[in-house]
Scaffold this motif. Structure first.
Motif, PDB file in Angstrom:
ATOM      1  N   PRO A 187       0.831  -1.195   0.000  1.00 47.37           N
ATOM      2  CA  PRO A 187       0.000   0.000   0.000  1.00 47.37           C
ATOM      3  C   PRO A 187       0.873   1.256   0.000  1.00 47.37           C
ATOM      4  CG  PRO A 187      -0.108  -1.099   2.131  1.00 47.37           C
ATOM      5  CD  PRO A 187       0.712  -1.964   1.231  1.00 47.37           C
ATOM      6  N   ALA A 188       0.440   2.254  -0.727  1.00 50.85           N
ATOM      7  CA  ALA A 188       1.165   3.526  -0.788  1.00 50.85           C
ATOM      8  C   ALA A 188       0.922   4.320   0.498  1.00 50.85           C
ATOM      9  CB  ALA A 188       0.699   4.341  -1.986  1.00 50.85           C
ATOM     10  N   ALA A 189       1.964   4.949   1.002  1.00 46.22           N
ATOM     11  CA  ALA A 189       1.858   5.830   2.168  1.00 46.22           C
ATOM     12  C   ALA A 189       2.019   7.278   1.712  1.00 46.22           C
ATOM     13  CB  ALA A 189       2.907   5.462   3.209  1.00 46.22           C
ATOM     14  N   PHE A 190       1.500   7.591   0.530  1.00 46.54           N
ATOM     15  CA  PHE A 190       1.649   8.927  -0.056  1.00 46.54           C
ATOM     16  C   PHE A 190       0.548   9.149  -1.084  1.00 46.54           C
ATOM     17  CE2 PHE A 190       3.955   5.926  -2.638  1.00 46.54           C
ATOM     18  CZ  PHE A 190       3.648   6.283  -3.943  1.00 46.54           C
ATOM     19  N   ALA A 191       0.373  10.394  -1.463  1.00 51.01           N
ATOM     20  CA  ALA A 191      -0.539  10.755  -2.555  1.00 51.01           C
ATOM     21  C   ALA A 191       0.297  11.364  -3.670  1.00 51.01           C
ATOM     22  CB  ALA A 191      -1.578  11.753  -2.068  1.00 51.01           C
ATOM     23  N   ALA A 193       4.791   1.374   1.302  1.00 52.23           N
ATOM     24  CA  ALA A 193       5.835   2.036   0.515  1.00 52.23           C
ATOM     25  C   ALA A 193       5.749   3.543   0.728  1.00 52.23           C
ATOM     26  CB  ALA A 193       5.668   1.709  -0.960  1.00 52.23           C
ATOM     27  N   HIS A 194       6.883   4.147   1.092  1.00 53.21           N
ATOM     28  CA  HIS A 194       6.987   5.594   1.282  1.00 53.21           C
ATOM     29  C   HIS A 194       7.796   6.189   0.132  1.00 53.21           C
ATOM     30  CE1 HIS A 194       5.571   5.709   5.501  1.00 53.21           C
ATOM     31  NE2 HIS A 194       6.090   4.485   5.536  1.00 53.21           N
ATOM     32  N   VAL A 217      -1.416   4.788 -14.859  1.00 51.69           N
ATOM     33  CA  VAL A 217      -1.637   5.391 -13.539  1.00 51.69           C
ATOM     34  C   VAL A 217      -1.624   6.912 -13.661  1.00 51.69           C
ATOM     35  CG1 VAL A 217      -0.690   5.653 -11.203  1.00 51.69           C
ATOM     36  CG2 VAL A 217      -0.609   3.431 -12.338  1.00 51.69           C
ATOM     37  N   GLU A 218      -2.673   7.549 -13.141  1.00 53.32           N
ATOM     38  CA  GLU A 218      -2.750   9.011 -13.128  1.00 53.32           C
ATOM     39  C   GLU A 218      -2.697   9.563 -11.714  1.00 53.32           C
ATOM     40  OE1 GLU A 218      -5.786  10.835 -15.566  1.00 53.32           O
ATOM     41  OE2 GLU A 218      -5.954   8.986 -16.727  1.00 53.32           O
ATOM     42  N   ARG A 219      -3.115   8.753 -10.758  1.00 50.74           N
ATOM     43  CA  ARG A 219      -3.199   9.220  -9.376  1.00 50.74           C
ATOM     44  C   ARG A 219      -2.943   8.059  -8.431  1.00 50.74           C
ATOM     45  NH1 ARG A 219      -8.268  12.577  -7.237  1.00 50.74           N
ATOM     46  NH2 ARG A 219      -7.269  14.000  -8.675  1.00 50.74           N
ATOM     47  N   VAL A 220      -2.249   8.355  -7.344  1.00 49.71           N
ATOM     48  CA  VAL A 220      -2.046   7.394  -6.265  1.00 49.71           C
ATOM     49  C   VAL A 220      -2.542   8.061  -4.994  1.00 49.71           C
ATOM     50  CG1 VAL A 220      -0.363   6.079  -4.914  1.00 49.71           C
ATOM     51  CG2 VAL A 220      -0.018   6.374  -7.373  1.00 49.71           C
ATOM     52  N   PRO A 271      -2.600   0.151  -3.853  1.00 42.84           N
ATOM     53  CA  PRO A 271      -1.454  -0.752  -4.058  1.00 42.84           C
ATOM     54  C   PRO A 271      -0.506  -0.199  -5.121  1.00 42.84           C
ATOM     55  CG  PRO A 271      -3.434  -1.636  -5.085  1.00 42.84           C
ATOM     56  CD  PRO A 271      -3.845  -0.401  -4.356  1.00 42.84           C
ATOM     57  N   VAL A 272       0.781  -0.260  -4.818  1.00 39.33           N
ATOM     58  CA  VAL A 272       1.834   0.116  -5.757  1.00 39.33           C
ATOM     59  C   VAL A 272       2.844  -1.021  -5.794  1.00 39.33           C
ATOM     60  CG1 VAL A 272       1.567   2.621  -5.474  1.00 39.33           C
ATOM     61  CG2 VAL A 272       3.157   1.379  -4.008  1.00 39.33           C
TER      62      VAL A 272
END
Length: 105
Positions: free
Chosen positions: A28-32, A57-58, A84-87, A92-93
């Motif tokens: 999982p992403a810990a960022f936007a 993931a950071h 991918v356009e947005r996280v 998930p990344v």
């Protein structure tokens, strides 16, 4: 099996050998983040623990090409595909650890 340096993988491929695609780990992403579609991007990253997300993931904040300190701090790369356009946090990344890429840390 021990990891081989990335350069040996490249030389093996140039010599007609088979390229083994590195195995990514979905985290999982810990960022936007927002990005333009149509090209893949690789972000320098670390892994860490978040109370809500668990192992995640950071993204390293400073990603410009001149920032050597971010490469030293990184444990691997986050691969973002062409579509991918947005996280958003929790999405998930794919995390590619440097060890999986044959780069000792």
């Amino acid at each position: 099996a021990a990891s081989r340096p990335a350069s040996s993988q490249v030389l093996r491929r140039l010599g007609g050998g088979i390229w083994r695609r590195p195995l990514g780990m979905p985290l999982p992403a810990a960022f936007a983040l927002r990005k333009k579609p149509g090209r893949s991007e690789y972000l320098r990253a670390t892994t860490g623990h978040d109370e809500r997300l668990g192992l995640c993931a950071h993204r390293i904040a400073r990603q410009s090409s001149g920032i050597l300190t971010s490469m030293i701090a990184a444990q691997g790369l986050i691969e973002l595909g062409e579509t991918v356009e947005r996280v958003e946090p929790g999405d998930p990344v794919t995390f590619l650890g440097f060890a999986e890429l044959g780069i000792p840390i």
